[in-house]
Design an enzyme around this catalytic site. Structure first.
Site, PDB file in Angstrom:
ATOM      1  N   ARG A  31      43.919  57.089  89.564  1.00 33.57           N
ATOM      2  CA  ARG A  31      45.212  57.605  89.094  1.00 33.57           C
ATOM      3  C   ARG A  31      45.014  58.772  88.137  1.00 33.57           C
ATOM      4  O   ARG A  31      44.090  58.768  87.321  1.00 33.57           O
ATOM      5  CB  ARG A  31      45.968  56.499  88.340  1.00 33.57           C
ATOM      6  CG  ARG A  31      46.510  55.403  89.237  1.00 33.57           C
ATOM      7  CD  ARG A  31      47.607  55.887  90.167  1.00 33.57           C
ATOM      8  NE  ARG A  31      48.807  56.290  89.462  1.00 33.57           N
ATOM      9  CZ  ARG A  31      49.845  55.491  89.226  1.00 33.57           C
ATOM     10  NH1 ARG A  31      49.808  54.239  89.608  1.00 33.57           N
ATOM     11  NH2 ARG A  31      50.913  55.947  88.607  1.00 33.57           N
ATOM     12  N   ASP A  40      35.239  54.451  88.158  1.00 36.50           N
ATOM     13  CA  ASP A  40      35.650  53.113  88.570  1.00 36.50           C
ATOM     14  C   ASP A  40      35.531  52.726  90.046  1.00 36.50           C
ATOM     15  O   ASP A  40      35.240  53.539  90.905  1.00 36.50           O
ATOM     16  CB  ASP A  40      37.055  52.834  88.065  1.00 36.50           C
ATOM     17  CG  ASP A  40      37.106  51.487  87.361  1.00 36.50           C
ATOM     18  OD1 ASP A  40      36.080  50.804  87.324  1.00 36.50           O
ATOM     19  OD2 ASP A  40      38.173  51.116  86.858  1.00 36.50           O
ATOM     20  N   HIS A  64      34.151  50.603  85.263  1.00 32.52           N
ATOM     21  CA  HIS A  64      34.895  49.981  84.153  1.00 32.52           C
ATOM     22  C   HIS A  64      34.965  48.462  84.265  1.00 32.52           C
ATOM     23  O   HIS A  64      35.440  47.802  83.352  1.00 32.52           O
ATOM     24  CB  HIS A  64      36.308  50.565  84.076  1.00 32.52           C
ATOM     25  CG  HIS A  64      36.322  51.981  83.586  1.00 32.52           C
ATOM     26  ND1 HIS A  64      36.621  52.324  82.296  1.00 32.52           N
ATOM     27  CD2 HIS A  64      36.042  53.155  84.218  1.00 32.52           C
ATOM     28  CE1 HIS A  64      36.534  53.637  82.145  1.00 32.52           C
ATOM     29  NE2 HIS A  64      36.180  54.168  83.306  1.00 32.52           N
ATOM     30  N   ARG A  88      47.252  42.757  81.004  1.00 28.21           N
ATOM     31  CA  ARG A  88      47.873  42.927  82.322  1.00 28.21           C
ATOM     32  C   ARG A  88      47.901  41.552  82.943  1.00 28.21           C
ATOM     33  O   ARG A  88      46.978  40.753  82.747  1.00 28.21           O
ATOM     34  CB  ARG A  88      47.008  43.837  83.199  1.00 28.21           C
ATOM     35  CG  ARG A  88      47.250  45.292  83.026  1.00 28.21           C
ATOM     36  CD  ARG A  88      46.453  46.115  84.023  1.00 28.21           C
ATOM     37  NE  ARG A  88      45.062  45.710  84.122  1.00 28.21           N
ATOM     38  CZ  ARG A  88      44.572  44.915  85.068  1.00 28.21           C
ATOM     39  NH1 ARG A  88      45.361  44.432  86.035  1.00 28.21           N
ATOM     40  NH2 ARG A  88      43.298  44.593  85.086  1.00 28.21           N
ATOM     41  N   ASP A  90      35.755  39.962  82.172  1.00 30.96           N
ATOM     42  CA  ASP A  90      36.375  41.237  81.820  1.00 30.96           C
ATOM     43  C   ASP A  90      35.272  42.242  81.556  1.00 30.96           C
ATOM     44  O   ASP A  90      34.348  41.952  80.789  1.00 30.96           O
ATOM     45  CB  ASP A  90      37.242  41.051  80.562  1.00 30.96           C
ATOM     46  CG  ASP A  90      38.429  41.993  80.546  1.00 30.96           C
ATOM     47  OD1 ASP A  90      38.368  43.035  81.223  1.00 30.96           O
ATOM     48  OD2 ASP A  90      39.416  41.680  79.861  1.00 30.96           O
ATOM     49  N   LEU A 111      39.717  45.935  75.993  1.00 30.48           N
ATOM     50  CA  LEU A 111      40.085  46.822  74.896  1.00 30.48           C
ATOM     51  C   LEU A 111      41.021  46.156  73.914  1.00 30.48           C
ATOM     52  O   LEU A 111      41.046  46.503  72.734  1.00 30.48           O
ATOM     53  CB  LEU A 111      40.736  48.086  75.469  1.00 30.48           C
ATOM     54  CG  LEU A 111      39.804  48.939  76.334  1.00 30.48           C
ATOM     55  CD1 LEU A 111      40.546  50.121  76.920  1.00 30.48           C
ATOM     56  CD2 LEU A 111      38.607  49.427  75.511  1.00 30.48           C
ATOM     57  N   VAL A 112      41.814  45.183  74.399  1.00 27.25           N
ATOM     58  CA  VAL A 112      42.788  44.528  73.532  1.00 27.25           C
ATOM     59  C   VAL A 112      42.091  43.943  72.298  1.00 27.25           C
ATOM     60  O   VAL A 112      42.567  44.084  71.174  1.00 27.25           O
ATOM     61  CB  VAL A 112      43.574  43.448  74.321  1.00 27.25           C
ATOM     62  CG1 VAL A 112      44.369  42.562  73.392  1.00 27.25           C
ATOM     63  CG2 VAL A 112      44.478  44.119  75.346  1.00 27.25           C
ATOM     64  N   ASP A 153       0.213  61.141  97.349  1.00 30.63           N
ATOM     65  CA  ASP A 153       1.541  60.634  97.008  1.00 30.63           C
ATOM     66  C   ASP A 153       1.585  59.778  95.743  1.00 30.63           C
ATOM     67  O   ASP A 153       2.640  59.512  95.222  1.00 30.63           O
ATOM     68  CB  ASP A 153       2.081  59.781  98.155  1.00 30.63           C
ATOM     69  CG  ASP A 153       1.349  58.462  98.247  1.00 30.63           C
ATOM     70  OD1 ASP A 153       0.117  58.489  98.378  1.00 30.63           O
ATOM     71  OD2 ASP A 153       1.997  57.411  98.139  1.00 30.63           O
TER      72      ASP A 153
HETATM   73  C1  GDG Z   1      39.833  47.824  82.689  1.00 31.72           C
HETATM   74  C2  GDG Z   1      38.803  46.706  82.660  1.00 31.72           C
HETATM   75  C3  GDG Z   1      38.002  47.605  80.463  1.00 31.72           C
HETATM   76  C4  GDG Z   1      48.508  46.154  77.451  1.00 31.72           C
HETATM   77  N1  GDG Z   1      49.786  45.789  77.337  1.00 31.72           N
HETATM   78  C5  GDG Z   1      50.468  46.860  76.907  1.00 31.72           C
HETATM   79  C6  GDG Z   1      49.569  47.899  76.727  1.00 31.72           C
HETATM   80  N2  GDG Z   1      48.370  47.445  77.075  1.00 31.72           N
HETATM   81  C7  GDG Z   1      47.108  48.206  77.022  1.00 31.72           C
HETATM   82  C8  GDG Z   1      46.189  47.675  75.972  1.00 31.72           C
HETATM   83  C9  GDG Z   1      44.835  48.168  76.471  1.00 31.72           C
HETATM   84  C10 GDG Z   1      45.032  48.195  77.970  1.00 31.72           C
HETATM   85  O1  GDG Z   1      46.415  48.087  78.231  1.00 31.72           O
HETATM   86  C11 GDG Z   1      44.319  47.027  78.659  1.00 31.72           C
HETATM   87  O2  GDG Z   1      42.946  47.266  78.642  1.00 31.72           O
HETATM   88  P1  GDG Z   1      41.875  46.128  78.863  1.00 31.72           P
HETATM   89  O3  GDG Z   1      40.540  46.674  78.544  1.00 31.72           O
HETATM   90  O4  GDG Z   1      42.200  44.969  78.014  1.00 31.72           O
HETATM   91  O5  GDG Z   1      41.987  45.680  80.393  1.00 31.72           O
HETATM   92  P2  GDG Z   1      42.135  46.381  81.879  1.00 31.72           P
HETATM   93  O6  GDG Z   1      43.458  46.992  82.057  1.00 31.72           O
HETATM   94  O7  GDG Z   1      41.811  45.302  82.830  1.00 31.72           O
HETATM   95  O8  GDG Z   1      41.039  47.554  81.947  1.00 31.72           O
HETATM   96  C12 GDG Z   1      38.481  46.371  81.219  1.00 31.72           C
HETATM   97  C13 GDG Z   1      38.945  48.765  80.673  1.00 31.72           C
HETATM   98  O9  GDG Z   1      39.224  48.975  82.051  1.00 31.72           O
HETATM   99  C14 GDG Z   1      38.393  50.057  80.067  1.00 31.72           C
HETATM  100  O10 GDG Z   1      37.166  50.391  80.620  1.00 31.72           O
HETATM  101  O11 GDG Z   1      37.952  47.310  79.099  1.00 31.72           O
HETATM  102  O12 GDG Z   1      37.497  45.364  81.181  1.00 31.72           O
HETATM  103  O13 GDG Z   1      39.285  45.555  83.341  1.00 31.72           O
HETATM  104  O14 GDG Z   1      44.568  49.457  76.011  1.00 31.72           O
HETATM  105  O15 GDG Z   1      46.558  48.182  74.713  1.00 31.72           O
HETATM  106  N3  GDG Z   1      49.945  49.102  76.288  1.00 31.72           N
HETATM  107  C15 GDG Z   1      51.254  49.316  76.024  1.00 31.72           C
HETATM  108  N4  GDG Z   1      52.190  48.344  76.222  1.00 31.72           N
HETATM  109  C16 GDG Z   1      51.831  47.110  76.637  1.00 31.72           C
HETATM  110  O16 GDG Z   1      52.703  46.246  76.775  1.00 31.72           O
HETATM  111  N5  GDG Z   1      51.668  50.498  75.585  1.00 31.72           N
END
Ligand code: GDG
Length: 729
Positions: free
Chosen positions: A12, A143, A167, A275, A374, A378-379, A682
């Site tokens: 994306r 990714d 990722h 998510r 995971d 990032l959370v 070689d």
């Molecule tokens: C993939 C990998 C890896 C969530 N809810 C809301 C919101 N978020 C944001 C969080 C965070 C992001 O979404 C989620 O990131 P994660 O790292 O937790 O998970 P994935 O989406 O699965 O990401 C993962 C990542 O890529 C990076 O390499 O860490 O392991 O699976 O930033 O804050 N943001 C907003 N509203 C929400 O309700 N604005």
């Protein structure tokens, strides 16, 4: 079309296009990746990706409008049809790869049309990137959606610098091997110069799959593939730390924080944000919370779990089922424990604005992060960053990449729901001082490796890897130098040609037994032609025993150097070096025999002046362990300075140091002075030869890797073709 020095590619784009009442609208979606990329030093860059709208709904005029509009934001769209989105994105990416790579193998579906679409779309992306990258530029691909793209791009642009970052986790070989296209995907990735993972374990899994499926061994994270070196390493993605600090200072955030304080007055707030995905362990989390309410009744009425679940991949069936399960469980727990004025769980299936998420992080007493798997998560990092001066406890699953950097969190195994409930109780009763202490340590770490630092780190390594590839490439024998070599040969009256055998004239065979590696009729004929030319002096210099060489080249007038120089046959007569090895060999034999008995597939080869352990047919990881053990034991037994234990290509060889091909080559050069010297080999034993010969000699290394030789050819076939040409001059 303008060309760019850096091309970033992801499924994306950071900008999405939507069509509302027939009008195109552009919405920025500034995720962490966009921040990382925007802070990269390279200003001359463009982002290639899907703009989020199916092309079936767009006219040609609209497409070109999108292209123009996105170009202003340094984006280049790859248009996908609805069908492609369904089969490539929802299909292979999210219905095959995502579950498998997160260890949910039973959810991973395999359909030929998924794979066809995956390849097709990866090719579209490769073509798009190739159309915008400048000569000598770099491409950074992101990714699991685009794992075939590196090699596709490499075949269009052999000199591009290509980086790939995964990722999500790379699963262990035992899981990865289930993927029908497991070899294709590895080969796809190996088109890159640098492959990055979040943590070292994923890199290790990848390397072990390369070894087991493609037979490629690695050294310190480096792999040799198709004449290039591919580097793998861990780069744990960070967050935009400052952005969280800034947002906390904004009036709107402060207001939101005090509003939350009112809402949850007298109540402990446990927060989860993710998510809606089965990898996040949401049902397990709910069960753990139920156990907390059941086993620790003192928290009833005093704690609330707030779950923010962002809608994700809503078109995929598994996700729809998961959503239903979660909603039913929430209702059940609320029904069972809730009272008129208290609902234990507040569940929100929606995306909340960034400031609100930050306010929630800042307000929550506990963050409950429970993924079953995971890549990073990032959370967890964002929660810690949002706690400037405020207390809070992070409960974090061991199965996330983030745990390595956040060991001060309360770590949990999400499948052990009882222990998760205990961790919640521990968190809710932890002293404020301890909470602040733990957060402080984690904050310092997150501040020092932000998402910006991560991006810069990867780019640095990518540029270095690209530079090294070009360096390596310079030694590749160009058509020009090949022609020059042919001319020099033609012009010389005396020529000395020194050739190694295995890996130079003959591809490796899996057994040390001579009959397996004997020369083909074609090879013998060619060597004969070269040797019969009056101006030539041809020598075969090999580690093989003299008997084998003698038998293979019977009837051809050659100089033979066997056992790396221990035996030499000039004018049909063998002479040997004056070194005592037999008694040591008797001592070493039983030690090595012990390893052969314990290591299926390995065997010993005995020569007059060396003894070799061959492990080409041993399971790679086992061979690695055994080779290390055996080397250590042998060094102890030998205890002599003049004897060396050498690690070659799937062999360990013990021989006197003074016997080496370097001496053999110098001697040949002294006996047969020639205006034209060619030496080809070689492996490490041939490097001695390249070092000893005068610099103007045509020294050629066959295959990849560092070398002292002047030139490199990529394969035995290329070497044969060169000799074939010489033999007809
Ligand atoms: C993939 C990998 C890896 C969530 N809810 C809301 C919101 N978020 C944001 C969080 C965070 C992001 O979404 C989620 O990131 P994660 O790292 O937790 O998970 P994935 O989406 O699965 O990401 C993962 C990542 O890529 C990076 O390499 O860490 O392991 O699976 O930033 O804050 N943001 C907003 N509203 C929400 O309700 N604005």
């Amino acid at each position: 079309m303008q060309a760019y020095k850096l091309v970033v590619v992801s499924n994306r784009l950071p900008v999405s296009v939507v069509k509302q009442s027939g009008k195109l609208e552009y919405q920025a979606s500034p995720g962490g990746l966009a921040t990382a990329m925007s802070s990269l030093e390279q200003t001359d860059k463009i982002w290639v990706g899907w703009p989020g709208i199916a092309s079936d709904n767009l006219t040609d005029a609209e497409k070109s409008e999108i292209q123009t509009e996105l170009a202003k934001q340094n984006c280049f769209p790859v248009f996908l049809t609805e069908k492609q989105v369904e089969l490539f994105y929802e299909g292979y990416s999210n219905d095959t790869l995502w579950p498998l790579f997160h260890y949910f193998q039973s959810l991973s579906r395999h359909h030929d049309e998924y794979w066809e679409a995956y390849e097709q779309v990866n090719r579209l992306f490769a073509n798009a990137a190739a159309s915008v990258v400048a000569e000598g530029g770099s491409v950074w691909i992101h990714d699991y959606h685009l794992m075939m793209m590196p090699s596709m791009l490499r075949s269009i642009m052999p000199h591009a610098t290509i980086g790939f970052f995964l990722h999500i986790p790379f699963p262990s070989f035992e899981i990865y091997r289930l993927l029908p296209q497991r070899k294709d995907i590895l080969r796809g990735l190996l088109g890159a110069d640098l492959i990055g993972f979040h943590v070292y374990d994923y890199a290790r899994h990848f390397l072990s799959s390369c070894l087991r499926l493609l037979g490629l061994s690695s050294h310190q994270g480096l792999l040799e593939y198709e004449g290039r070196t591919v580097k793998t390493d861990a780069y744990p993605i960070g967050i935009d730390y400052e952005k969280f600090r800034r947002t906390l200072d904004e009036t709107s955030t402060k207001k939101a924080i005090s509003a939350l304080g009112e809402t949850y007055k007298g109540m402990k707030l446990i927060l989860s944000v993710d998510r809606l995905d089965y990898s996040k362990g949401i049902p397990e989390r709910l069960e753990a919370f139920r156990i907390l309410l059941h086993d620790y009744p003192q928290w009833r009425g005093k704690v609330r779990l707030l779950m923010v679940a962002v809608p994700s991949r809503t078109e995929v069936k598994t996700y729809q089922t998961l959503r239903e399960t979660i909603e039913q469980t929430v209702s059940r727990i609320n029904g069972e424990y809730g009272t008129v004025d208290w609902a234990p769980i507040s569940y929100q299936f929606q995306n909340r604005p960034f400031e609100e998420v930050v306010a929630l992080y800042a307000s929550a007493d506990v963050a409950l992060v429970t993924p079953i798997r995971d890549g990073m998560n990032l959370v967890a990092k964002e929660y810690v960053a949002s706690k400037q001066g405020r207390p809070g406890v992070l409960i974090l699953s061991e199965m996330t990449g983030a745990i390595d950097e956040l060991p001060e969190a309360l770590s949990i195994n999400p499948s052990n729901t009882r222990s998760v409930a205990e961790a919640m109780h521990t968190a809710l009763t932890m002293s404020k001082r301890e909470q602040i202490r733990r957060l402080g340590v984690m904050q310092r770490r997150l501040k020092s490796y932000t998402v910006q630092a991560w991006g810069a780190d990867f780019m640095n390594d990518l540029n270095a890897a690209g530079g090294e590839r070009e360096q390596q490439h310079k030694k590749r024998m160009s058509e020009e130098s090949r022609q020059e070599l042919l001319r020099a040969y033609d012009a010389a009256d005396e020529r000395l040609i020194i050739l190694d055998y295995d890996g130079t004239l003959k591809d490796f065979v899996s057994s040390p037994r001579p009959f397996m590696a004997k020369p083909s009729i074609k090879l013998r004929r060619m060597i004969k032609r070269l040797a019969e030319n009056k101006k030539n002096h041809v020598a075969i210099v090999s580690g093989r025993p003299k008997k084998a060489l003698e038998r293979w080249f019977r009837g051809i007038d050659l100089t033979l150097v066997a056992e790396h120089g221990a035996w030499t046959r000039y004018d049909g007569k063998w002479t040997n070096v004056d070194v005592e090895f037999a008694s040591l060999k008797r001592q070493l034999r039983p030690v090595m025999q012990k390893y052969v008995s314990r290591t299926a597939g390995s065997e010993i080869e005995e020569k007059d002046y060396s003894i070799v352990w061959h492990y080409r047919n041993v399971a790679p990881e086992l061979a690695y362990v055994r080779a290390g053990e055996m080397k250590r034991e042998l060094i102890d037994v030998i205890d002599r300075e003049d004897i060396g234990v050498f690690s070659g290509d799937k062999v360990i060889e013990i021989k006197p140091n003074e016997i080496n091909k370097g001496y053999a080559a110098s001697e040949l050069e002294a006996v047969y002075p020639a205006g034209f010297v060619l030496a080809a080999g070689d492996d490490y034993t041939d490097e001695d030869m390249f070092r000893e010969l005068p610099p103007e000699s045509y020294t050629i290394k066959v295959g990849p890797g560092d070398t002292k030789a002047r030139f490199q050819l990529s394969s035995v076939d290329d070497m044969m073709a060169l000799l074939e040409d010489l033999s007809h001059l």
